[in-house]
Design an enzyme around this catalytic site. Structure first.
Site, PDB file in Angstrom:
ATOM      1  N   ASP A  97       5.928  68.373  65.975  1.00  0.00           N
ATOM      2  CA  ASP A  97       5.995  68.777  67.385  1.00  0.00           C
ATOM      3  C   ASP A  97       6.589  67.627  68.186  1.00  0.00           C
ATOM      4  O   ASP A  97       5.952  66.579  68.355  1.00  0.00           O
ATOM      5  CB  ASP A  97       4.584  69.095  67.876  1.00  0.00           C
ATOM      6  CG  ASP A  97       4.564  70.058  69.048  1.00  0.00           C
ATOM      7  OD1 ASP A  97       5.498  70.011  69.856  1.00  0.00           O
ATOM      8  OD2 ASP A  97       3.610  70.851  69.142  1.00  0.00           O
ATOM      9  N   ASP A 199       8.794  70.689  72.455  1.00  0.00           N
ATOM     10  CA  ASP A 199       7.905  71.020  73.566  1.00  0.00           C
ATOM     11  C   ASP A 199       8.688  71.171  74.866  1.00  0.00           C
ATOM     12  O   ASP A 199       9.591  70.379  75.161  1.00  0.00           O
ATOM     13  CB  ASP A 199       6.859  69.909  73.688  1.00  0.00           C
ATOM     14  CG  ASP A 199       5.797  70.209  74.712  1.00  0.00           C
ATOM     15  OD1 ASP A 199       5.093  71.216  74.562  1.00  0.00           O
ATOM     16  OD2 ASP A 199       5.668  69.412  75.670  1.00  0.00           O
ATOM     17  N   GLU A 262      10.364  75.496  72.599  1.00  0.00           N
ATOM     18  CA  GLU A 262       9.372  76.153  73.451  1.00  0.00           C
ATOM     19  C   GLU A 262      10.018  76.434  74.802  1.00  0.00           C
ATOM     20  O   GLU A 262      10.367  75.503  75.545  1.00  0.00           O
ATOM     21  CB  GLU A 262       8.127  75.280  73.645  1.00  0.00           C
ATOM     22  CG  GLU A 262       7.065  76.019  74.456  1.00  0.00           C
ATOM     23  CD  GLU A 262       5.981  75.116  75.020  1.00  0.00           C
ATOM     24  OE1 GLU A 262       4.886  75.631  75.289  1.00  0.00           O
ATOM     25  OE2 GLU A 262       6.230  73.907  75.210  1.00  0.00           O
ATOM     26  N   HIS A 324      -1.546  77.448  70.780  1.00  0.00           N
ATOM     27  CA  HIS A 324      -2.613  76.576  71.261  1.00  0.00           C
ATOM     28  C   HIS A 324      -2.801  76.618  72.771  1.00  0.00           C
ATOM     29  O   HIS A 324      -3.715  75.961  73.288  1.00  0.00           O
ATOM     30  CB  HIS A 324      -2.321  75.138  70.828  1.00  0.00           C
ATOM     31  CG  HIS A 324      -1.016  74.613  71.369  1.00  0.00           C
ATOM     32  ND1 HIS A 324       0.196  75.106  70.975  1.00  0.00           N
ATOM     33  CD2 HIS A 324      -0.749  73.649  72.287  1.00  0.00           C
ATOM     34  CE1 HIS A 324       1.157  74.475  71.624  1.00  0.00           C
ATOM     35  NE2 HIS A 324       0.611  73.584  72.425  1.00  0.00           N
ATOM     36  N   ASP A 325      -1.968  77.366  73.479  1.00  0.00           N
ATOM     37  CA  ASP A 325      -2.043  77.427  74.936  1.00  0.00           C
ATOM     38  C   ASP A 325      -2.510  78.778  75.478  1.00  0.00           C
ATOM     39  O   ASP A 325      -2.880  78.858  76.652  1.00  0.00           O
ATOM     40  CB  ASP A 325      -0.668  77.137  75.554  1.00  0.00           C
ATOM     41  CG  ASP A 325      -0.234  75.699  75.399  1.00  0.00           C
ATOM     42  OD1 ASP A 325      -1.111  74.820  75.322  1.00  0.00           O
ATOM     43  OD2 ASP A 325       0.986  75.450  75.338  1.00  0.00           O
TER      44      ASP A 325
END
Length: 521
Positions: A97, A199, A262, A324-325
């Site tokens: 990531d 990200d 992302e 994860h969000d």
């Protein structure tokens, strides 16, 4: 030769919550290595690990203090190398990531940048004078609430942070920043990783003049603070595509690598991140539509068709149910329909990403107020933006702390972990884990699922139906997204097909029970 990532299923590991190997209640790299055989048994092809770089953990690793190291909480570079080698021995790819939009305020770059106005690294971050009245340079709002500008008393300027004040944004308009960050990609590619998830890619460049963002006239109290404005000038600037192109060139230089971006944008703007034939962008701009979609068959059918129609020539689709969000799929649509959702994710055309725990049907876990860890929830409590409920530890078996750790875990486990765990579900032919394993097996066995075309099939009511076809391999998928029985007219070409898998163990695709789905082949 087809790129490996087109037929792969990517599995997201949240490292703090996957497996603890040293008894501190936090997952680590050795823990992930210890669970590779479980992932191999499930059938995943690649793992993406959320940030493991040295970090003060203000935002749990998304505040990076060293892009070329490993946080001691998770292990060492030697531990990473061992994990990478062990994954590759099992035929599992490994993605990291990358967090290029911002660093930690404790990164040496920012420590230098804020030391003085004339420091050589001052322009590595975004510094601006206050307005005449001393207020911030513009009206931009942090995604975590409040002004996106933090006052620095020592140097008499504000610095910009799209997230926490401990996460200052890098200035990607500075060529030195670009070179330093692109060298980070080279460092990890040379070490042998198979790709990056990037990200907040769409945040990475801001309008050069930093004008105010337009107000959102539809904002109301109780909604996230950052939605009070439209992020017109603080995100999705044209220059970001050049950066994505540079990253793509580096990835291509290292061979069979993949970049996943992302990007939370409407589809017409999202697909721009594939780039062009002259300047390719990332391989897979994340398609998050299933995460926020209304769960009804007609709406999903249109969404799928519109997305397929918007893809540029050569653009490969991808699908995501959770991360994860965002709230877990079993919480959003219910445990029964989560099985249908898993079947949808793993049978649509494109590369799917599977979030850890969804294979055992984990739901959001209620976190007592005194145990909240997430800075987003602490800053804007009670509006549904907290992320702790979807980051709870993985349950492996019925031993203490679900086999995650010998110590109390950093977040509480789900209440039914004694029965909802990998070991229990591996032994139950009707479990969610076994359904997921079966679907992954079928993807490996059938080119139609892994690489085939997508063709919608006529269906009414709560039914969603489509064909996947690759040369002579033809499969029919029909899903009941409702809680009532639904009749289905099987197309003539598919009448001789047999049931390869079903969501709930049914045998009659002409009459689907509630929350049922079939793959015929």
């Amino acid at each position: 030769m087809t790129e490996w990532w087109k037929s792969a299923v990517i599995y997201q590991v949240y490292p703090r919550s996957f497996q603890d190997s040293n008894g501190d209640g936090i997952g680590d790299l050795k823990g992930i290595e210890n669970r590779l055989d479980d992932l191999k048994a499930l059938g995943v092809d690649a793992i993406w690990i959320s940030p493991i770089f040295p970090s003060p953990q203000a935002d749990f690793g998304y505040d990076v203090a060293d892009y070329c190291g490993i946080d001691p909480r998770f292990g060492t570079l030697a531990d990473f190398d061992a994990l990478l080698a062990a994954a590759h021995e099992r035929g599992i790819k490994l993605l990291l990531d990358l967090v290029p939009n911002h660093s930690s305020d404790q990164h040496p770059w920012f420590v230098e940048s804020r030391a003085s106005r004339d420091n050589p690294k001052r322009d590595w971050y975004i510094w601006r004078d206050p307005k005449p009245d001393g207020s911030p340079p513009n009206n931009w709002i942090s995604d975590f609430g409040g002004s996106a500008w933090e006052w620095d008393e020592a140097t008499g300027q504000y610095y910009y942070h799209a997230f926490l004040k401990e996460q200052p944004d890098l200035n990607w308009r500075n060529p030195a920043v670009r070179q330093a960050m692109l060298d980070v990609l080279r460092f990890w590619f040379a070490r042998g990783i198979d790709g990056f998830r990037i990200d907040v890619l769409w945040h990475m460049v801001k309008h050069a003049d930093l004008p105010d963002n337009p107000a959102n006239d539809e904002w109301a109290p109780g909604q996230p603070d950052y939605t009070r404005v439209h992020q017109l000038h603080s995100t999705d600037q044209p220059e970001v595509h050049g950066i994505a192109g540079e990253m793509r060139m580096i990835a291509d230089d290292y061979g069979a690598r993949v970049l996943i971006g992302e990007i939370y944008l409407p589809v017409p703007r999202l697909v721009g991140y594939y780039g062009t034939q002259a300047q390719p962008g990332v391989h897979l701009p994340f398609n998050f539509q299933l995460i926020g979609a209304d769960w009804n068959a007609r709406g999903l059918a249109k969404m799928i068709a519109d997305y397929e129609g918007a893809l540029p020539p050569g653009g490969w689709p991808n699908w995501v149910l959770g991360n994860h969000d965002r709230p877990r799929i079993a919480t959003r649509v219910g445990p029964a329909q989560a099985r249908v959702a898993m079947m949808l994710l793993l049978t649509l055309r494109g590369t799917p990403t599977l979030y850890y725990g969804d294979e055992i049907g984990l739901e959001d876990v209620a976190i007592p107020a005194g145990q909240v860890q997430d800075p987003r929830e602490l800053r804007e409590p009670g509006i549904g933006m907290g992320r702790d409920p979807v980051r709870t530890p993985m349950a492996w078996d019925a031993s203490a702390h679900a086999g995650f750790s010998p110590a109390d875990p950093w977040l509480p486990l789900h209440p039914d972990w004694l029965t909802r765990n990998v070991e229990a579900q591996r032994g139950d032919p009707a479990s969610m884990w076994r359904l997921t394993q079966k679907l992954l097996f079928l993807r490996h066995e059938h080119p139609a699922l892994a690489l085939g075309d997508y063709h919608p099939v006529d269906a009414d009511g709560d039914l969603l139906a489509y064909e996947r076809r690759h040369e002579h391999d033809r499969l029919l998928i029909v899903l009941n997204l409702g809680d009532t029985p639904q009749g289905f007219a099987i197309p003539e070409w598919a009448e001789s097909l047999t049931v390869l898998a079903s969501a709930r163990g049914g045998t009659d695709p002409a009459l689907l029970s509630p929350n049922e789905g079939y793959i015929l082949g």
